[in-house]
Motif scaffolding. Structure first.
Motif, PDB file in Angstrom:
ATOM      1  N   ALA A 192      32.354  32.790  56.243  1.00  0.00           N
ATOM      2  CA  ALA A 192      33.675  33.148  57.004  1.00  0.00           C
ATOM      3  C   ALA A 192      33.813  34.465  57.357  1.00  0.00           C
ATOM      4  CB  ALA A 192      34.710  32.798  55.687  1.00  0.00           C
ATOM      5  N   GLY A 193      33.091  35.477  56.980  1.00  0.00           N
ATOM      6  CA  GLY A 193      33.220  36.972  57.501  1.00  0.00           C
ATOM      7  C   GLY A 193      34.311  37.544  56.862  1.00  0.00           C
ATOM      8  N   LEU A 194      34.550  37.235  55.385  1.00  0.00           N
ATOM      9  CA  LEU A 194      35.626  37.947  54.816  1.00  0.00           C
ATOM     10  C   LEU A 194      35.036  39.036  53.834  1.00  0.00           C
ATOM     11  CD1 LEU A 194      37.077  34.391  53.210  1.00  0.00           C
ATOM     12  CD2 LEU A 194      37.867  35.865  54.863  1.00  0.00           C
ATOM     13  N   PRO A 195      35.745  40.006  53.394  1.00  0.00           N
ATOM     14  CA  PRO A 195      35.451  41.128  52.661  1.00  0.00           C
ATOM     15  C   PRO A 195      34.462  40.657  51.525  1.00  0.00           C
ATOM     16  CG  PRO A 195      37.873  41.435  53.131  1.00  0.00           C
ATOM     17  CD  PRO A 195      37.296  39.648  53.634  1.00  0.00           C
ATOM     18  N   GLU A 196      33.458  41.538  51.399  1.00  0.00           N
ATOM     19  CA  GLU A 196      32.430  41.302  50.350  1.00  0.00           C
ATOM     20  C   GLU A 196      32.934  41.543  49.150  1.00  0.00           C
ATOM     21  OE1 GLU A 196      28.138  43.330  49.063  1.00  0.00           O
ATOM     22  OE2 GLU A 196      29.115  44.050  51.021  1.00  0.00           O
ATOM     23  N   GLY A 197      33.894  42.354  48.740  1.00  0.00           N
ATOM     24  CA  GLY A 197      34.524  42.517  47.487  1.00  0.00           C
ATOM     25  C   GLY A 197      35.494  41.601  46.895  1.00  0.00           C
ATOM     26  N   LEU A 198      35.624  40.351  47.789  1.00  0.00           N
ATOM     27  CA  LEU A 198      36.523  39.493  47.353  1.00  0.00           C
ATOM     28  C   LEU A 198      36.153  38.857  46.139  1.00  0.00           C
ATOM     29  CD1 LEU A 198      39.133  37.702  48.086  1.00  0.00           C
ATOM     30  CD2 LEU A 198      37.779  36.155  49.674  1.00  0.00           C
ATOM     31  N   PHE A 199      34.995  38.590  45.846  1.00  0.00           N
ATOM     32  CA  PHE A 199      34.398  38.188  44.726  1.00  0.00           C
ATOM     33  C   PHE A 199      33.331  38.969  44.100  1.00  0.00           C
ATOM     34  CE2 PHE A 199      31.363  35.274  42.258  1.00  0.00           C
ATOM     35  CZ  PHE A 199      32.260  34.649  41.558  1.00  0.00           C
ATOM     36  N   GLY A 200      33.179  39.222  42.752  1.00  0.00           N
ATOM     37  CA  GLY A 200      32.129  40.002  42.189  1.00  0.00           C
ATOM     38  C   GLY A 200      31.331  39.324  40.956  1.00  0.00           C
ATOM     39  N   HIS A 201      30.528  39.530  40.886  1.00  0.00           N
ATOM     40  CA  HIS A 201      29.808  38.916  39.338  1.00  0.00           C
ATOM     41  C   HIS A 201      28.803  39.758  38.739  1.00  0.00           C
ATOM     42  CE1 HIS A 201      26.974  35.398  37.821  1.00  0.00           C
ATOM     43  NE2 HIS A 201      28.155  35.339  37.540  1.00  0.00           N
ATOM     44  N   VAL A 202      29.299  39.858  37.424  1.00  0.00           N
ATOM     45  CA  VAL A 202      28.876  40.705  36.548  1.00  0.00           C
ATOM     46  C   VAL A 202      28.143  40.257  35.430  1.00  0.00           C
ATOM     47  CG1 VAL A 202      29.160  42.736  34.665  1.00  0.00           C
ATOM     48  CG2 VAL A 202      30.472  42.508  37.003  1.00  0.00           C
ATOM     49  N   TYR A 203      26.773  40.538  35.208  1.00  0.00           N
ATOM     50  CA  TYR A 203      26.138  39.959  33.892  1.00  0.00           C
ATOM     51  C   TYR A 203      26.025  40.967  32.874  1.00  0.00           C
ATOM     52  CZ  TYR A 203      24.070  36.368  36.818  1.00  0.00           C
ATOM     53  OH  TYR A 203      23.406  35.449  37.832  1.00  0.00           O
ATOM     54  N   SER A 204      26.276  40.710  31.536  1.00  0.00           N
ATOM     55  CA  SER A 204      26.197  41.399  30.400  1.00  0.00           C
ATOM     56  C   SER A 204      26.363  41.048  29.237  1.00  0.00           C
ATOM     57  CB  SER A 204      27.204  42.837  30.786  1.00  0.00           C
ATOM     58  OG  SER A 204      27.088  43.739  29.590  1.00  0.00           O
ATOM     59  N   ASN A 205      25.776  41.402  28.264  1.00  0.00           N
ATOM     60  CA  ASN A 205      25.785  41.113  26.536  1.00  0.00           C
ATOM     61  C   ASN A 205      26.566  42.043  25.987  1.00  0.00           C
ATOM     62  OD1 ASN A 205      24.741  38.492  27.281  1.00  0.00           O
ATOM     63  ND2 ASN A 205      22.606  39.331  26.703  1.00  0.00           N
ATOM     64  N   SER A 206      27.023  43.320  26.739  1.00  0.00           N
ATOM     65  CA  SER A 206      27.545  44.213  25.966  1.00  0.00           C
ATOM     66  C   SER A 206      29.086  44.213  26.079  1.00  0.00           C
ATOM     67  CB  SER A 206      26.981  45.658  26.627  1.00  0.00           C
ATOM     68  OG  SER A 206      27.555  45.899  27.797  1.00  0.00           O
ATOM     69  N   PHE A 207      29.641  44.566  24.458  1.00  0.00           N
ATOM     70  CA  PHE A 207      31.152  44.983  24.568  1.00  0.00           C
ATOM     71  C   PHE A 207      31.526  46.157  25.439  1.00  0.00           C
ATOM     72  CE2 PHE A 207      30.139  42.602  20.635  1.00  0.00           C
ATOM     73  CZ  PHE A 207      30.953  41.562  20.824  1.00  0.00           C
ATOM     74  N   GLU A 208      30.542  47.058  25.749  1.00  0.00           N
ATOM     75  CA  GLU A 208      30.952  48.326  26.483  1.00  0.00           C
ATOM     76  C   GLU A 208      31.141  47.813  28.037  1.00  0.00           C
ATOM     77  OE1 GLU A 208      28.725  49.237  22.756  1.00  0.00           O
ATOM     78  OE2 GLU A 208      28.289  47.989  24.384  1.00  0.00           O
TER      79      GLU A 208
END
Length: 493
Positions: A173-189
């Protein structure tokens, strides 16, 4: 992206989310709704890889996962439709009254604006509907907020498939890339870093009380505190009244056993406490319930960590004074959960706070009472709940007003002759409740009203019509419902 997102990568996601916010916040409700329908189409089009991956990661059966996928698609579509109707984020227009005495009234018009980038923590027990593309993500997007999702470590591959589907729609759709981000992490930090970052303006969470409370405390220690909408669990008590017990002991027992063991008890609405009156009919109820529980085969839980916690917490309750096992199904292999039911009295339940804590899994505690006063005392001893159920004959309700008045103040959804497993996605649903079931009982996590969590009201006073947001202009260019001078209308001003 690796399965352990670095702080540098998180900073990059948050920077892009901030950039996307200042673009996306200006989208009309129709534009946001169109994007949401595209996401729904993309999720619906996902092939068998999604189901087989989720099954391998969660042990959930195919039928359950297919149903949850359908629910997820429905959430995106129904929230989009509710958004563009103008019903969920209400528009208010009070026109100018220049001749009003003793003082004129200026033109005042109110709409809703998004809070900003939202962090969503995925749930363990719903890999679709309360996770990457779940209700928190859909409602935040509907409100106009970019979303950064923290994948749950129990189903990272499933989360990645869903994230790719959403990002594919954004790219196409040509929307802003930052509209959705995805983070993987097992750390509480990394979770701490996300909640503490000044770009983040709200948090959505579904999980344990400890996890939700930690995020809530962290968010409130920031220089700029932000809201945390945390759903943190519930024991969802059921109160059985005397006439109903006398008239339908076997029927209610069978229905309770089915609700308690549904999905190996892994629902936040699992009815973990059942409160019943002492009477001759109670023996029939107990015998039937024992038969149902004993005949329920052990089944694999979502993952070994949840199974281990279930057995530990169940054992802790069973070892408490004045708690007696009624029935327990045969144990299964490692990672399995076996159903169990125990019994105690009203006095012992009230005296021991450990008996009212959630045991996540197919475990129920039967609490017996002798009088209506004892039933009311049990209700007073309860903490906040997502749901409380009353089972009785209609004519009994008038005689139990004290109990009903107490439990109404303790829950977000009050049921009559129903069990709470199964949460309908609709306008009237409240999936929330007083603390500690949720961090903010004024909002729901299910249904179109969930969108309200991630938006705030803003009023425009005496503003030129041409510069107003489209939904506030004299001409109703979006065709939304608006309250104009106190009356609901779709007409132009």
């Amino acid at each position: 992206m690796s399965l352990n997102t670095t702080i540098t990568e998180i900073d990059n996601l948050l920077e892009k989310a901030q950039e996307a916010f200042f673009i996306f916040k200006n989208f009309t409700v129709k534009q946001r709704a169109a994007f949401m329908h595209q996401v729904a189409d993309a999720i619906e089009a996902l092939d068998d890889e999604l189901i087989t991956t989720a099954q391998a990661e969660t042990n959930l059966p195919v039928a359950r996962l297919q149903g949850e996928k359908g629910r997820t698609v429905f959430q995106w579509r129904s929230y989009a439709d509710a958004l563009q109707s103008g019903v969920v984020l209400p528009v208010r227009i009070d026109t100018a009254l220049p001749d009003r005495q003793p003082a004129p009234r200026p033109s005042i018009r109110k709409t809703y604006t998004p809070l900003g980038p939202v962090v969503v923590f995925c749930a363990s027990n719903f890999p679709f509907a309360f996770s990457t593309a779940g209700g928190d993500t859909a409602s935040a997007i509907a409100a106009g907020c970019p979303v950064i999702v923290k994948a749950h470590s129990a189903h990272p591959k499933t989360s990645g498939i869903m994230a790719a589907a959403i990002n594919g729609v954004i790219q196409k759709a040509g929307l802003p890339e930052g509209l959705f981000g995805h983070v993987y992490s097992n750390s509480f930090e990394n979770g701490t870093y996300l909640v503490s970052h000044p770009v983040v303006k709200a948090v959505g969470f579904t999980g344990s009380h400890g996890g939700g409370k930690a995020l809530f405390d962290l968010a409130n220690k920031r220089a700029e505190p932000i809201p945390v909408f945390a759903e943190m669990g519930s024991v969802n008590p059921v109160f059985l009244l005397a006439q109903k017990l006398n008239n339908a002991a076997e029927e209610v027992a069978k229905q309770y056993a089915a609700s308690l063991t549904l999905g190996v008890g892994q629902f936040c609405t699992n009815p973990g406490i059942f409160v019943a009156p002492e009477s001759p009919a109670l023996a029939t109820f107990i015998n039937t319930l024992a038969q149902q529980i004993s005949a329920t085969p052990a089944a694999p839980m979502l993952h070994k960590g949840i199974a281990a916690a279930y057995h530990t917490n169940k054992t802790n309750v069973l070892q408490q004074p004045a708690v007696e096992v009624i029935a327990q199904a045969t144990e299964g292999a490692e990672g399995f959960g076996n159903a169990a039911i125990a019994i105690t009295t009203a006095a012992d339940f009230i005296a021991n706070k450990k008996l009212s804590q959630e045991v996540f899994g197919p475990f129920g505690l039967l609490v017996t009472y002798k009088t209506q006063e004892e039933a009311a005392a049990i209700a007073k001893a309860l903490e906040g709940q997502l749901t409380i159920s009353i089972w009785g004959e209609t004519e009994e309700l008038a005689d139990n007003k004290t109990l009903i008045n107490i439990v109404e103040s303790k829950c977000g959804r009050l049921l009559f002759n129903n069990f709470p497993t199964g949460v309908e996605v609709c306008y009237a649903m409240t999936h929330s409740g007083p603390y500690p079931s949720c961090s903010d009982s004024r909002f729901t996590a299910v249904g179109p009203d969930a969108i309200k969590r991630f938006a705030r009201p803003v009023s425009y006073q005496n503003w030129p019509d041409a510069l107003l947001p489209d939904e506030l202009k004299d001409e109703n260019v979006l065709g939304v419902w608006r309250t104009v001078n106190g009356e609901l209308s779709k007409e132009n001003v």
